[in-house]
Design an enzyme around this catalytic site. Structure first.
Site, PDB file in Angstrom:
ATOM      1  N   ARG A 151       0.818  -1.231   0.000  1.00  0.00           N
ATOM      2  CA  ARG A 151       0.000   0.000   0.000  1.00  0.00           C
ATOM      3  C   ARG A 151       0.849   1.278   0.000  1.00  0.00           C
ATOM      4  O   ARG A 151       0.403   2.345   0.411  1.00  0.00           O
ATOM      5  CB  ARG A 151      -0.966   0.032   1.184  1.00  0.00           C
ATOM      6  CG  ARG A 151      -1.924  -1.116   1.187  1.00  0.00           C
ATOM      7  CD  ARG A 151      -3.225  -0.774   1.884  1.00  0.00           C
ATOM      8  NE  ARG A 151      -4.155  -1.859   1.722  1.00  0.00           N
ATOM      9  CZ  ARG A 151      -4.265  -2.898   2.549  1.00  0.00           C
ATOM     10  NH1 ARG A 151      -3.509  -2.958   3.627  1.00  0.00           N
ATOM     11  NH2 ARG A 151      -5.132  -3.837   2.314  1.00  0.00           N
ATOM     12  N   LYS A 173       3.098  11.909 -10.479  1.00  0.00           N
ATOM     13  CA  LYS A 173       2.207  11.117 -11.324  1.00  0.00           C
ATOM     14  C   LYS A 173       2.919   9.821 -11.672  1.00  0.00           C
ATOM     15  O   LYS A 173       4.033   9.845 -12.200  1.00  0.00           O
ATOM     16  CB  LYS A 173       1.874  11.868 -12.619  1.00  0.00           C
ATOM     17  CG  LYS A 173       0.738  12.850 -12.467  1.00  0.00           C
ATOM     18  CD  LYS A 173       0.285  13.354 -13.831  1.00  0.00           C
ATOM     19  CE  LYS A 173      -0.830  14.366 -13.689  1.00  0.00           C
ATOM     20  NZ  LYS A 173      -1.198  14.979 -14.973  1.00  0.00           N
ATOM     21  N   GLU A 215       8.786  19.229 -24.141  1.00  0.00           N
ATOM     22  CA  GLU A 215       8.178  19.455 -22.814  1.00  0.00           C
ATOM     23  C   GLU A 215       8.742  20.727 -22.172  1.00  0.00           C
ATOM     24  O   GLU A 215       8.053  21.401 -21.416  1.00  0.00           O
ATOM     25  CB  GLU A 215       8.410  18.250 -21.888  1.00  0.00           C
ATOM     26  CG  GLU A 215       7.703  16.974 -22.304  1.00  0.00           C
ATOM     27  CD  GLU A 215       6.218  16.899 -21.899  1.00  0.00           C
ATOM     28  OE1 GLU A 215       5.654  17.920 -21.460  1.00  0.00           O
ATOM     29  OE2 GLU A 215       5.631  15.812 -22.053  1.00  0.00           O
ATOM     30  N   LYS A 257       6.954  23.953 -12.994  1.00  0.00           N
ATOM     31  CA  LYS A 257       6.088  22.812 -12.661  1.00  0.00           C
ATOM     32  C   LYS A 257       5.766  22.811 -11.160  1.00  0.00           C
ATOM     33  O   LYS A 257       4.615  22.608 -10.767  1.00  0.00           O
ATOM     34  CB  LYS A 257       6.755  21.499 -13.086  1.00  0.00           C
ATOM     35  CG  LYS A 257       5.903  20.306 -12.727  1.00  0.00           C
ATOM     36  CD  LYS A 257       6.130  19.097 -13.580  1.00  0.00           C
ATOM     37  CE  LYS A 257       5.072  18.042 -13.244  1.00  0.00           C
ATOM     38  NZ  LYS A 257       5.188  16.839 -14.026  1.00  0.00           N
ATOM     39  N   GLU A 267      -4.500  17.425  -9.579  1.00  0.00           N
ATOM     40  CA  GLU A 267      -5.099  17.920 -10.829  1.00  0.00           C
ATOM     41  C   GLU A 267      -6.611  18.132 -10.744  1.00  0.00           C
ATOM     42  O   GLU A 267      -7.375  17.664 -11.589  1.00  0.00           O
ATOM     43  CB  GLU A 267      -4.746  16.967 -11.978  1.00  0.00           C
ATOM     44  CG  GLU A 267      -4.848  17.672 -13.326  1.00  0.00           C
ATOM     45  CD  GLU A 267      -4.211  16.872 -14.453  1.00  0.00           C
ATOM     46  OE1 GLU A 267      -2.999  16.627 -14.389  1.00  0.00           O
ATOM     47  OE2 GLU A 267      -4.936  16.521 -15.374  1.00  0.00           O
ATOM     48  N   ARG A 271      -3.363  22.292 -12.475  1.00  0.00           N
ATOM     49  CA  ARG A 271      -2.329  21.334 -12.905  1.00  0.00           C
ATOM     50  C   ARG A 271      -2.616  20.846 -14.324  1.00  0.00           C
ATOM     51  O   ARG A 271      -1.697  20.459 -15.054  1.00  0.00           O
ATOM     52  CB  ARG A 271      -2.232  20.151 -11.929  1.00  0.00           C
ATOM     53  CG  ARG A 271      -1.133  19.187 -12.337  1.00  0.00           C
ATOM     54  CD  ARG A 271      -0.792  18.146 -11.294  1.00  0.00           C
ATOM     55  NE  ARG A 271       0.289  17.300 -11.792  1.00  0.00           N
ATOM     56  CZ  ARG A 271       1.055  16.527 -11.057  1.00  0.00           C
ATOM     57  NH1 ARG A 271       0.875  16.480  -9.758  1.00  0.00           N
ATOM     58  NH2 ARG A 271       2.007  15.798 -11.596  1.00  0.00           N
ATOM     59  N   ASN A 275      -0.885  19.840 -19.159  1.00  0.00           N
ATOM     60  CA  ASN A 275      -1.316  18.905 -20.199  1.00  0.00           C
ATOM     61  C   ASN A 275      -1.442  19.571 -21.563  1.00  0.00           C
ATOM     62  O   ASN A 275      -2.007  18.977 -22.485  1.00  0.00           O
ATOM     63  CB  ASN A 275      -2.671  18.344 -19.796  1.00  0.00           C
ATOM     64  CG  ASN A 275      -2.556  16.910 -19.395  1.00  0.00           C
ATOM     65  OD1 ASN A 275      -2.923  16.044 -20.165  1.00  0.00           O
ATOM     66  ND2 ASN A 275      -1.993  16.654 -18.232  1.00  0.00           N
ATOM     67  N   HIS A 278      -1.348  17.574 -24.712  1.00  0.00           N
ATOM     68  CA  HIS A 278      -1.304  16.151 -24.360  1.00  0.00           C
ATOM     69  C   HIS A 278      -2.561  15.375 -24.755  1.00  0.00           C
ATOM     70  O   HIS A 278      -2.497  14.159 -24.909  1.00  0.00           O
ATOM     71  CB  HIS A 278      -1.012  15.973 -22.869  1.00  0.00           C
ATOM     72  CG  HIS A 278       0.439  16.161 -22.535  1.00  0.00           C
ATOM     73  ND1 HIS A 278       1.114  17.337 -22.791  1.00  0.00           N
ATOM     74  CD2 HIS A 278       1.363  15.323 -21.990  1.00  0.00           C
ATOM     75  CE1 HIS A 278       2.374  17.207 -22.396  1.00  0.00           C
ATOM     76  NE2 HIS A 278       2.553  16.004 -21.922  1.00  0.00           N
ATOM     77  N   HIS A 282      -1.610  12.100 -26.566  1.00  0.00           N
ATOM     78  CA  HIS A 282      -1.941  10.754 -26.075  1.00  0.00           C
ATOM     79  C   HIS A 282      -2.733   9.981 -27.128  1.00  0.00           C
ATOM     80  O   HIS A 282      -2.532   8.774 -27.309  1.00  0.00           O
ATOM     81  CB  HIS A 282      -2.719  10.834 -24.762  1.00  0.00           C
ATOM     82  CG  HIS A 282      -1.868  11.272 -23.601  1.00  0.00           C
ATOM     83  ND1 HIS A 282      -2.380  11.677 -22.403  1.00  0.00           N
ATOM     84  CD2 HIS A 282      -0.522  11.350 -23.465  1.00  0.00           C
ATOM     85  CE1 HIS A 282      -1.388  11.995 -21.577  1.00  0.00           C
ATOM     86  NE2 HIS A 282      -0.247  11.812 -22.203  1.00  0.00           N
ATOM     87  N   HIS A 296       6.918   9.994 -26.994  1.00  0.00           N
ATOM     88  CA  HIS A 296       6.026  10.924 -26.298  1.00  0.00           C
ATOM     89  C   HIS A 296       6.291  12.404 -26.638  1.00  0.00           C
ATOM     90  O   HIS A 296       5.372  13.128 -27.009  1.00  0.00           O
ATOM     91  CB  HIS A 296       6.116  10.683 -24.788  1.00  0.00           C
ATOM     92  CG  HIS A 296       5.236  11.598 -23.990  1.00  0.00           C
ATOM     93  ND1 HIS A 296       3.864  11.621 -24.111  1.00  0.00           N
ATOM     94  CD2 HIS A 296       5.539  12.561 -23.077  1.00  0.00           C
ATOM     95  CE1 HIS A 296       3.354  12.532 -23.309  1.00  0.00           C
ATOM     96  NE2 HIS A 296       4.353  13.119 -22.663  1.00  0.00           N
TER      97      HIS A 296
HETATM   98  N1  GLY Z   1       3.066  15.821 -16.939  1.00  0.00           N
HETATM   99  C1  GLY Z   1       1.975  16.534 -16.464  1.00  0.00           C
HETATM  100  C2  GLY Z   1       1.849  16.548 -14.984  1.00  0.00           C
HETATM  101  O1  GLY Z   1       2.727  16.092 -14.292  1.00  0.00           O
HETATM  102  O2  GLY Z   1       0.868  17.014 -14.475  1.00  0.00           O
END
Ligand code: GLY
Length: 396
Positions: A151, A173, A215, A257, A267, A271, A275, A278, A282, A296
């Site tokens: 956990r 993430k 990025e 960031k 998010e 946040r 994206n 993205h 994606h 990516h």
């Molecule tokens: N890569 C986007 C984030 O970490 O929110």
């Protein structure tokens, strides 16, 4: 847990062991119940001092290093991975290794299962620490394994690609891809520390470096025009690996960031700006079956250009800014439109289906990150399928 002392103690330590010119940032998360902060250490040639730098997290611990098998073979006369291992080996109680291939095809449930079974077979308790040594794929899957083993156990990120140093290693993430789509299975699990060595970027294939640059540019586009202009201006030095410029670029990206995720760890709001591009990216990657035809950062480059062209079409953003963005990506030899990836067949209706899986959507309404100008992104809910269909039909 409040860990404000971290910055100071690490910087004192770096001085003591004679490591200069290393930047330390704090990721501070304002949580409802307990605040959390952890350091990002960005330096040149610091892997051989990893043990000392990470001592407070690994001393007398059972450590499992999950690393990119790329580092199993000698990649340079000074094998950075070996230096890293030697340095931490002195401090840990036990040190075990799991190597996995990099690349998005690895980021799946079978690979995750293999990692978990190996760790459990070796024996594990809650004091164990995982170290992810590699690019974004390694960091994402190793972080996810750490988040579900018993956990949740601690982990540390040692990102070795530009993309992972500026983005995926920071912010907690973690996850894997599903056959249905990218990053659809995962968790938020913050690392204890991030150790980024600029020197290791020399092991990176040029294609990966350029992909990571997409990025980096994203941060300027989201909220920092000055940074975008600096990237344009310093472009040549960055692409010949000028270490001072690289350190500045990586530090600035991580600062932006950290600032964004500070008040939105999971998010719920801002946040999502990270994206930018993205949703398109994606979908494109998923069309490519994660088989390496598009990686990516390349998909992000196309995605950002599409986001700007859509912003322009919807009259949010000027043609001039849109052109400036596309120019910088073109100059970086990154793909900027769906026509640049002819080897992957993409359809408008397929793209729309994939958009519907995006985590930013609210109650079946499609959400995109768009731009008002360079340096100002915003969240646009309820973008209509008709508008997107028309837009994509013009693009494909
Ligand atoms: N890569 C986007 C984030 O970490 O929110």
């Amino acid at each position: 847990m409040i860990r404000r002392h971290v910055n100071k103690s690490i910087s004192q330590l770096l001085k003591k062991i004679n490591i200069m010119n290393t930047k330390i940032l704090n990721v501070s998360l304002n949580r409802k119940v307990e605040n959390l902060s952890y350091p990002i250490i960005i330096g040149d040639n610091i892997l051989s001092s990893s043990g000392e730098i990470l001592k407070e997290f690994i001393y007398k611990k059972n450590v499992i290093v999950i690393y990119d098998s790329f580092f199993s073979v000698k990649t340079s006369p000074n094998n950075e991975f070996e230096e890293f291992v030697q340095s931490i080996n002195k401090l840990t109680t036990t040190l075990n290794f799991i190597d996995i291939p990099g690349g998005d095809q690895t980021k799946n449930i079978n690979q995750l299962n293999e990692i978990i079974e190996k760790v459990l077979t070796n024996g594990i308790d809650r004091q164990n620490v995982i170290i992810a040594f590699g690019g974004g794929v390694i960091g994402d899957i190793a972080g996810f394994a750490a988040s579900i083993l018993l956990r949740g156990i601690n982990y540390i990120q040692v990102p070795t690609t530009l993309l992972s140093q500026v983005d995926s290693s920071v912010g907690g993430k973690t996850g894997i891809n599903s056959k249905i789509g990218k990053n659809l299975i995962g968790s938020f699990h913050q690392p204890q520390a991030v150790l980024a060595d600029i020197n290791i970027l020399k092991t990176l294939p040029n294609r990966e470096f350029r992909a990571g640059f997409a990025e980096v540019v994203k941060y300027g586009l989201i909220k920092d025009l000055e940074f975008f202009n600096w990237l344009n201006q310093e472009y040549d030095s960055i692409f010949i690996y000028d270490k001072i410029k690289l350190q500045k670029m990586i530090t600035k990206s991580c600062e932006i960031k950290a600032e964004i995720i500070k008040n939105d760890e999971k998010e719920g709001g801002k946040r999502a700006l990270l994206n930018l591009g993205h949703t398109f990216a994606h979908a494109i990657e998923s069309f490519g079956n994660f088989d390496g035809r598009i990686i990516h950062g390349e998909a992000v480059s196309i995605g950002i250009c599409l986001a700007f062209r859509l912003s322009n079409k919807l009259c949010f953003c000027s043609t001039d800014d849109t052109k400036k963005v596309i120019n910088l990506f073109q100059k970086s030899k990154l793909p900027t439109s769906l026509h640049d990836i002819k080897k992957i067949s993409i359809s408008t209706s397929g793209m729309i289906q994939k958009f519907k899986l995006d985590k930013k959507n609210r109650q079946n309404e499609l959400t995109f990150i768009l731009n008002k100008r360079i340096g100002e992104s915003f969240i646009k809910h309820n973008v209509s399928v008709n508008v997107l269909t028309q837009f994509l039909n013009e693009e494909i």
